[in-house]
Design a protein around this motif. Structure first.
Motif, PDB file in Angstrom:
ATOM      1  N   VAL A 104       0.923  -1.216  -0.011  1.00  0.00           N
ATOM      2  CA  VAL A 104      -0.078  -0.005   0.123  1.00  0.00           C
ATOM      3  C   VAL A 104       0.915   1.423   0.283  1.00  0.00           C
ATOM      4  O   VAL A 104       0.532   2.223  -0.627  1.00  0.00           O
ATOM      5  CB  VAL A 104      -0.898   0.128   1.189  1.00  0.00           C
ATOM      6  CG1 VAL A 104      -1.916   1.262   1.159  1.00  0.00           C
ATOM      7  CG2 VAL A 104      -1.908  -1.250   1.058  1.00  0.00           C
ATOM      8  N   THR A 105       2.063   1.232   0.936  1.00  0.00           N
ATOM      9  CA  THR A 105       2.623   2.550   0.797  1.00  0.00           C
ATOM     10  C   THR A 105       3.615   2.720  -0.497  1.00  0.00           C
ATOM     11  O   THR A 105       3.568   3.900  -0.928  1.00  0.00           O
ATOM     12  CB  THR A 105       3.955   2.085   1.976  1.00  0.00           C
ATOM     13  OG1 THR A 105       3.240   2.044   3.255  1.00  0.00           O
ATOM     14  CG2 THR A 105       4.661   3.409   2.043  1.00  0.00           C
ATOM     15  N   VAL A 106       4.027   1.849  -1.051  1.00  0.00           N
ATOM     16  CA  VAL A 106       4.704   1.811  -2.199  1.00  0.00           C
ATOM     17  C   VAL A 106       3.695   2.317  -3.582  1.00  0.00           C
ATOM     18  O   VAL A 106       4.124   3.146  -4.264  1.00  0.00           O
ATOM     19  CB  VAL A 106       5.097   0.520  -2.847  1.00  0.00           C
ATOM     20  CG1 VAL A 106       5.816   0.555  -4.358  1.00  0.00           C
ATOM     21  CG2 VAL A 106       6.309   0.067  -1.747  1.00  0.00           C
ATOM     22  N   VAL A 107       2.413   1.768  -3.479  1.00  0.00           N
ATOM     23  CA  VAL A 107       1.522   2.347  -4.479  1.00  0.00           C
ATOM     24  C   VAL A 107       1.018   3.850  -4.195  1.00  0.00           C
ATOM     25  O   VAL A 107       0.899   4.600  -5.233  1.00  0.00           O
ATOM     26  CB  VAL A 107       0.337   1.280  -4.367  1.00  0.00           C
ATOM     27  CG1 VAL A 107      -0.614   1.621  -5.483  1.00  0.00           C
ATOM     28  CG2 VAL A 107       0.798  -0.013  -4.920  1.00  0.00           C
ATOM     29  N   THR A 108       0.800   3.943  -3.059  1.00  0.00           N
ATOM     30  CA  THR A 108       0.285   5.329  -2.696  1.00  0.00           C
ATOM     31  C   THR A 108       1.216   6.572  -2.742  1.00  0.00           C
ATOM     32  O   THR A 108       1.013   7.727  -3.013  1.00  0.00           O
ATOM     33  CB  THR A 108      -0.260   5.299  -1.213  1.00  0.00           C
ATOM     34  OG1 THR A 108       0.637   5.053  -0.289  1.00  0.00           O
ATOM     35  CG2 THR A 108      -1.433   4.426  -1.078  1.00  0.00           C
ATOM     36  N   THR A 109       2.391   6.098  -2.665  1.00  0.00           N
ATOM     37  CA  THR A 109       3.642   7.430  -2.687  1.00  0.00           C
ATOM     38  C   THR A 109       3.509   7.938  -4.241  1.00  0.00           C
ATOM     39  O   THR A 109       3.443   9.173  -4.097  1.00  0.00           O
ATOM     40  CB  THR A 109       4.845   6.871  -2.330  1.00  0.00           C
ATOM     41  OG1 THR A 109       4.883   6.159  -1.192  1.00  0.00           O
ATOM     42  CG2 THR A 109       6.221   7.653  -2.515  1.00  0.00           C
ATOM     43  N   PRO A 110       3.636   7.311  -5.283  1.00  0.00           N
ATOM     44  CA  PRO A 110       3.513   8.197  -6.450  1.00  0.00           C
ATOM     45  C   PRO A 110       2.239   8.763  -6.562  1.00  0.00           C
ATOM     46  O   PRO A 110       2.185   9.741  -7.404  1.00  0.00           O
ATOM     47  CB  PRO A 110       3.878   6.989  -7.689  1.00  0.00           C
ATOM     48  CG  PRO A 110       3.561   5.814  -7.028  1.00  0.00           C
ATOM     49  CD  PRO A 110       3.849   5.815  -5.449  1.00  0.00           C
ATOM     50  N   ILE A 111       1.129   8.056  -6.396  1.00  0.00           N
ATOM     51  CA  ILE A 111      -0.327   8.812  -6.613  1.00  0.00           C
ATOM     52  C   ILE A 111      -0.242  10.155  -5.722  1.00  0.00           C
ATOM     53  O   ILE A 111      -0.810  11.073  -6.235  1.00  0.00           O
ATOM     54  CB  ILE A 111      -1.309   7.847  -5.905  1.00  0.00           C
ATOM     55  CG1 ILE A 111      -1.309   6.449  -6.786  1.00  0.00           C
ATOM     56  CG2 ILE A 111      -2.656   8.481  -5.927  1.00  0.00           C
ATOM     57  CD1 ILE A 111      -2.405   5.691  -6.191  1.00  0.00           C
ATOM     58  N   GLY A 112       0.292  10.236  -4.602  1.00  0.00           N
ATOM     59  CA  GLY A 112       0.251  11.571  -3.656  1.00  0.00           C
ATOM     60  C   GLY A 112       1.127  12.406  -4.135  1.00  0.00           C
ATOM     61  O   GLY A 112       0.862  13.583  -4.255  1.00  0.00           O
TER      62      GLY A 112
END
Length: 323
Positions: A104-112
């Motif tokens: 979840v952290t890896v996926v949400t980082t570029p989105i944010g």
């Protein structure tokens, strides 16, 4: 009175009255430690005492029969920890929690980061867009779990909508899709945290830096990687650590989505600890699991603090102050 006598008298006065430190230097160097007492008492009551009680309970054979006189419960030593590792689903839950949190952290980082870059420049309606972006984060986890549980029912909105286009996904909240359901919902709920801290890093970029990059003819990738990137490194690293800790300790969302007993694919460590404590009434065993969870949480915190310390030590201003 001659000039020589004036100089002599001033020297005598200086010898009789030694220099006194100014009030400002006294307050800076001799701050009273009692000012730390309120914070120290709060830390003692909220953190230290509960931690010591948890450690002590994890060494006892504490269950529904001995809870009334828990001080006199049989002492087991490290047997609860051995049982947690060998005879329970602790290792499976730890692996599941870490994998889920990292994913979840890896996926949400570029989105944010992309969302922060998209709302950095001023445009009409920017305040409204920023407010909409924060909705998933400000909603309580119980509300998020309840809404998505209704949507993902077998006859819910998700299956009906996908059925109109010929897609029949089946069960979302049970079976092999349950883990990916939890991941997708957590991504939806937690990416605004990365967005907020990345946006704070972008606010720290000096406008003159953008002007200098434009004059030098830097393209958008070079500008993003070499100019904006250093400003985002600290806030994004902090956001990733906070997001990881939040995801590892997330109990409300999987509890509301799947209930207990939860499917094996979503029995994360907080849910397993809850089941052992409030359904099986193995309070000593659940306390041992909670201590293991504390160790799991402490690892990224120590790594982050170490990295920040090394980054600060490389700062020329820091070395100058220490010298």
């Amino acid at each position: 009175m001659t000039g020589t006598e004036v100089v002599r008298r001033s020297e005598q006065t200086d010898r009789r009255a030694p220099d006194k430190p100014s009030r400002r230097s006294i307050t800076q160097r001799q701050r009273p430690l009692w000012m730390l007492a309120p914070g120290g008492v709060l830390v003692l009551v909220v953190i230290v005492i509960p931690l010591l009680l948890a450690l002590w309970i994890s060494l006892l054979d504490l269950d529904q029969y001995s809870i009334r006189e828990w001080i006199h419960a049989p002492f087991l030593g490290v047997k609860n920890y051995v049982e947690a590792v060998t005879d329970s689903d602790l290792l499976h839950s730890v692996w599941l929690s870490v994998f889920y949190a990292v994913l979840v952290t890896v996926v949400t980082t570029p989105i944010g980061i992309v969302a922060a870059l998209a709302t950095q420049q001023a445009f009409r309606g920017r305040g409204l867009i920023r407010s909409v972006f924060l909705i998933p984060y400000v909603l309580p986890a119980f509300v998020v779990g309840t809404i998505w549980r209704i949507i993902l029912q077998p006859d819910g909105v998700a299956n009906r909508t996908l059925g109109h286009v010929g897609i029949h996904p089946g069960l979302w909240l049970n079976g092999p899709k349950s883990f990916w359901t939890l991941v997708l919902i957590q991504i939806w709920a937690s990416w605004p945290l990365i967005y907020l801290l990345a946006l704070s890093g972008l606010q720290a970029v000096d406008p003159q830096v953008h002007e200098a990059a434009a004059l030098d003819g830097a393209d958008w990738w070079s500008k993003l990687w070499h100019i904006i990137g250093p400003y985002l490194r600290g806030p994004v690293a902090l956001a990733m650590v906070i997001a990881f800790l939040h995801n590892v300790n997330n109990f409300t969302l999987p509890f509301v989505l799947f209930g207990v007993p939860a499917p094996d694919d979503v029995e994360v460590l907080p849910v397993l600890t809850y089941v052992e404590s409030f359904q099986n009434f193995r309070f000593g065993l659940s306390a041992a699991m909670a201590v293991c969870s504390l160790v799991l949480v402490a690892i990224p915190i120590i790594v982050y603090l170490r990295a920040v310390r090394l980054d600060t030590a490389d700062d020329p201003d820091t070395r100058r102050r220490e010298a």
